[in-house]
Design a protein around this motif. Structure first.
Motif, PDB file in Angstrom:
ATOM      1  N   GLU A 181     -30.504  63.761 -35.884  1.00 21.05           N
ATOM      2  CA  GLU A 181     -30.778  64.065 -34.479  1.00 21.05           C
ATOM      3  C   GLU A 181     -29.459  64.261 -33.728  1.00 21.05           C
ATOM      4  OE1 GLU A 181     -33.801  64.574 -33.324  1.00 21.05           O
ATOM      5  OE2 GLU A 181     -34.541  64.175 -35.348  1.00 21.05           O
ATOM      6  N   ILE A 182     -29.571  64.795 -32.525  1.00 21.37           N
ATOM      7  CA  ILE A 182     -28.379  64.976 -31.702  1.00 21.37           C
ATOM      8  C   ILE A 182     -27.871  63.605 -31.239  1.00 21.37           C
ATOM      9  CG2 ILE A 182     -29.872  65.422 -29.697  1.00 21.37           C
ATOM     10  CD1 ILE A 182     -27.663  67.212 -28.537  1.00 21.37           C
ATOM     11  N   ASN A 183     -26.543  63.413 -31.269  1.00 21.21           N
ATOM     12  CA  ASN A 183     -25.937  62.186 -30.763  1.00 21.21           C
ATOM     13  C   ASN A 183     -26.453  61.936 -29.333  1.00 21.21           C
ATOM     14  OD1 ASN A 183     -23.898  60.158 -30.236  1.00 21.21           O
ATOM     15  ND2 ASN A 183     -22.751  61.756 -29.182  1.00 21.21           N
ATOM     16  N   PRO A 184     -26.951  60.711 -29.015  1.00 20.70           N
ATOM     17  CA  PRO A 184     -27.624  60.489 -27.733  1.00 20.70           C
ATOM     18  C   PRO A 184     -26.766  60.825 -26.512  1.00 20.70           C
ATOM     19  CG  PRO A 184     -27.656  58.487 -29.094  1.00 20.70           C
ATOM     20  CD  PRO A 184     -26.980  59.544 -29.900  1.00 20.70           C
ATOM     21  N   PHE A 185     -25.464  60.597 -26.573  1.00 20.86           N
ATOM     22  CA  PHE A 185     -24.614  60.933 -25.426  1.00 20.86           C
ATOM     23  C   PHE A 185     -24.515  62.459 -25.260  1.00 20.86           C
ATOM     24  CE2 PHE A 185     -23.267  56.661 -26.466  1.00 20.86           C
ATOM     25  CZ  PHE A 185     -23.101  56.077 -25.223  1.00 20.86           C
ATOM     26  N   ASP A 186     -24.480  63.193 -26.395  1.00 20.43           N
ATOM     27  CA  ASP A 186     -24.422  64.657 -26.318  1.00 20.43           C
ATOM     28  C   ASP A 186     -25.756  65.205 -25.793  1.00 20.43           C
ATOM     29  OD1 ASP A 186     -22.057  64.180 -27.545  1.00 20.43           O
ATOM     30  OD2 ASP A 186     -22.608  65.012 -29.489  1.00 20.43           O
ATOM     31  N   ALA A 187     -26.852  64.511 -26.146  1.00 14.73           N
ATOM     32  CA  ALA A 187     -28.171  64.933 -25.648  1.00 14.73           C
ATOM     33  C   ALA A 187     -28.170  64.861 -24.128  1.00 14.73           C
ATOM     34  CB  ALA A 187     -29.264  64.025 -26.228  1.00 14.73           C
ATOM     35  N   ALA A 188     -27.604  63.773 -23.596  1.00 11.05           N
ATOM     36  CA  ALA A 188     -27.545  63.635 -22.132  1.00 11.05           C
ATOM     37  C   ALA A 188     -26.662  64.726 -21.538  1.00 11.05           C
ATOM     38  CB  ALA A 188     -27.005  62.255 -21.769  1.00 11.05           C
ATOM     39  N   ALA A 189     -25.519  65.014 -22.197  1.00 11.61           N
ATOM     40  CA  ALA A 189     -24.613  66.050 -21.682  1.00 11.61           C
ATOM     41  C   ALA A 189     -25.308  67.409 -21.666  1.00 11.61           C
ATOM     42  CB  ALA A 189     -23.354  66.104 -22.546  1.00 11.61           C
ATOM     43  N   TYR A 190     -26.082  67.695 -22.710  1.00 10.54           N
ATOM     44  CA  TYR A 190     -26.798  68.975 -22.801  1.00 10.54           C
ATOM     45  C   TYR A 190     -27.824  69.069 -21.667  1.00 10.54           C
ATOM     46  CZ  TYR A 190     -29.335  72.823 -25.229  1.00 10.54           C
ATOM     47  OH  TYR A 190     -29.935  74.007 -25.566  1.00 10.54           O
ATOM     48  N   GLU A 191     -28.570  67.979 -21.452  1.00  2.00           N
ATOM     49  CA  GLU A 191     -29.585  67.986 -20.393  1.00  2.00           C
ATOM     50  C   GLU A 191     -28.928  68.180 -19.023  1.00  2.00           C
ATOM     51  OE1 GLU A 191     -32.863  68.116 -20.583  1.00  2.00           O
ATOM     52  OE2 GLU A 191     -33.056  68.068 -18.397  1.00  2.00           O
ATOM     53  N   VAL A 192     -27.797  67.477 -18.805  1.00  2.00           N
ATOM     54  CA  VAL A 192     -27.070  67.612 -17.532  1.00  2.00           C
ATOM     55  C   VAL A 192     -26.651  69.074 -17.344  1.00  2.00           C
ATOM     56  CG1 VAL A 192     -24.895  66.997 -16.367  1.00  2.00           C
ATOM     57  CG2 VAL A 192     -26.314  65.210 -17.385  1.00  2.00           C
ATOM     58  N   ALA A 193     -26.198  69.729 -18.428  1.00  2.00           N
ATOM     59  CA  ALA A 193     -25.768  71.138 -18.355  1.00  2.00           C
ATOM     60  C   ALA A 193     -26.954  72.038 -17.993  1.00  2.00           C
ATOM     61  CB  ALA A 193     -25.172  71.568 -19.693  1.00  2.00           C
ATOM     62  N   LEU A 194     -28.111  71.776 -18.628  1.00  2.00           N
ATOM     63  CA  LEU A 194     -29.278  72.628 -18.389  1.00  2.00           C
ATOM     64  C   LEU A 194     -29.779  72.523 -16.953  1.00  2.00           C
ATOM     65  CD1 LEU A 194     -31.235  71.990 -21.730  1.00  2.00           C
ATOM     66  CD2 LEU A 194     -30.051  74.098 -21.080  1.00  2.00           C
ATOM     67  N   ARG A 195     -29.447  71.376 -16.295  1.00  2.00           N
ATOM     68  CA  ARG A 195     -29.918  71.191 -14.915  1.00  2.00           C
ATOM     69  C   ARG A 195     -28.984  71.834 -13.891  1.00  2.00           C
ATOM     70  NH1 ARG A 195     -31.594  64.788 -15.121  1.00  2.00           N
ATOM     71  NH2 ARG A 195     -33.079  64.969 -16.841  1.00  2.00           N
TER      72      ARG A 195
END
Ligand SMILES: Cc1cc2nc3c(=O)[nH]c(=O)nc-3n(C[C@H](O)[C@H](O)[C@H](O)COP(=O)(O)OP(=O)(O)OC[C@H]3O[C@@H](n4cnc5c(N)ncnc54)[C@H](O)[C@@H]3O)c2cc1C
Length: 464
Positions: free
Chosen positions: A14-28
């Protein structure tokens, strides 16, 4: 706005949880054109392909035998070379990976890719074509001019793909494609070397059972004993010349040498100059956000290896051995640096940290007033497990563990905490650990000096 997000696939696929948050922040971010950037074996291509379904138009995978075995500096170098071909206004990275757990790649990348850094970001408050303004984990409001790099905390859950979402494109680039110097890539370009790993037993303690009524006296005695032990701890066994940046790493420096000088953490240029001229064997930084950022930037600018988050140091001849937990705390690694001076950040706690931390786990969720009253009675402050945070009982800022803070108070009172390894790695350097749990087989007792087999509610009697 051109936003690039660095992502890494974890050991679980799975995606590293901190990178998942960074990706979501970028998409917003409104009107963001998101590109994903990752480094890894060819198999990572499918992982990136899946992630593009969430909104990134494009993903780039750096994959080449030359990249294998990279430490943080060699990784940051390869990513910085790739960024020359990916126009970027804002680069987002997770605060750390769970595998390496160093938190260094982002800050090092900010130097090599010439991006203004803000670390430990909790929230983007505003983002214009000129600047980004963020709230950080230490409640600062910081602004950086674009192009900027943010390292993001685990503050957002990554969205799920919809049935209609389409996959984007994944390009695979080799070292030659990004004109990377092979001598600065992978194992060849990595100044730090792991010389030994072994199973981590370090947090284990011999637990003595006590009754709830004994708790106040045990806390008082432990606080007094820890104060004395901490002031007596300095054992010297080498003549290494060690620089510390600030006073927080001093106990680590004095544990290996008496030849110690203290530099101040004021200005990056001044610090670089002092380190260049000092002819030291090692430079130690603390583990607060400013020290970690500075350590990574200085290491990247001097091309030196940096070992993150050491929990102990020792000397072997004229070389420093840096000891740190690895793989979510299940292993302990001994690390040497091929470059001199050796550089390390050491696990320190802020001077503002209370001598007593009272940590509430999920088992204490119905007895929070008792936990709060205990903290108040013994002048302690509160901490939490991830489950308490995830279930909304306590704020993320209080979370201790792999994906939260690292703490080392004189006394750690864990109430209703099961003792998962992800939690233990964040508190195992505490002086005395006292656990309260009704399950006599709860793993937390293996990491505690004193154990009370009782519910959190049963402690209420102490407060009346
Ligand atoms: C990648 C990853 C990263 C993670 N990072 C972290 C991290 O940073 N920090 C962290 O804490 N966790 C982290 N976790 C989660 C971790 O694995 C555990 O799930 C978590 O620590 C368990 O929290 P807990 O002890 O509060 O809850 P539980 O495991 O549910 O334990 C609750 C305990 O309460 C006891 N209990 C029940 N009733 C009572 C009562 N009335 N009074 C007192 N005790 C009672 C139970 O016996 C039990 O032992 C991470 C997990 C993963 C996969």
């Amino acid at each position: 706005m051109r936003v690039t997000v660095c992502v890494r696939q974890g050991l679980d696929g799975e995606i590293n949880p901190f990178d998942a948050a960074a990706y979501e922040v970028a998409l917003r971010i409104p009107d963001a054109e998101v590109t994903l950037l990752s480094m890894g074996p060819l198999g990572v291509r499918d992982f990136l392909l899946r992630l593009t379904r969430l909104g990134a138009r494009r993903a780039v995978l750096l994959s080449d035998a030359a990249f294998a075995g990279a430490d943080t500096l060699a990784t940051a170098y390869a990513l910085s070379m790739a960024l020359k071909k990916i126009p970027t206004d804002l680069l987002l990275c997770g605060r750390q990976t769970l595998v390496g757990d160093t938190g260094q790649t982002g800050p090092m990348l900010s130097v090599l890719a010439k991006l203004a850094p803000i670390t430990e970001v909790m929230e983007i408050l505003s983002c214009t074509p000129q600047a980004v303004c963020c709230r950080t984990r230490t409640e600062q409001t910081l602004t950086a001019p674009l192009p900027a790099l943010l390292t993001v905390e685990r503050v957002a859950n990554l969205r799920l793909p919809s049935i209609r979402s389409r996959v984007g494109e994944v390009e695979v680039w080799s070292a030659a494609d990004i004109a990377a110097d092979p001598a600065r890539c992978g194992l060849a370009g990595s100044p730090t070397r792991v010389v030994e790993t072994r199973e981590n037993q370090s947090g284990r303690r011999r637990c003595r059972r006590i009754t709830p009524a004994e708790l106040p006296a045990v806390i008082a005695e432990s606080l007094a004993r820890q104060r004395q032990e901490r002031s007596e701890k300095n054992a010297v066994n080498s003549s290494l010349h060690i620089l510390t940046v600030g006073e927080a790493p001093l106990p680590y420096a004095y544990s290996v040498s008496a030849n110690v000088s203290v530099l101040s953490l004021v200005d990056e240029e001044m610090l670089l100059e002092q380190i260049r001229s000092a002819d030291a064997d090692a430079v130690l930084f603390g583990s607060d956000a400013a020290s970690k950022l500075m350590a990574a930037r200085v290491a990247a600018r001097l091309g030196l290896g940096l070992c993150a988050d050491c929990t102990a140091l020792s000397a072997e001849g004229d070389e420093l051995l840096m000891i740190r937990p690895a793989l979510a705390g299940s292993l302990v690694a001994k690390i040497k640096s091929r470059t001199r001076p050796a550089m390390a950040t050491v696990r320190t706690t802020g001077s503002s940290e209370a001598a007593l931390l009272v940590a509430a786990g999920l088992g204490a969720r119905n007895a929070l007033p008792v936990v709060e009253a205990l903290a108040k009675r013994f002048s302690g402050t509160l901490a939490a497990t991830r489950r308490m945070v995830d279930e909304g009982f306590m704020p993320y800022e209080l979370q201790v563990g792999l994906t939260g803070r690292t703490v080392a108070p004189a006394v750690y009172l864990a109430v209703g905490v099961s003792g998962a390894v992800h939690h233990i790695v964040g508190m195992q350097r505490s002086g005395t650990v006292i656990a309260v749990n009704p399950d006599p087989k709860a793993p937390i007792f293996d990491y505690a000096d004193f154990g009370i087999v009782a519910t959190a509610e049963e402690l209420a009697a102490l407060l009346s």
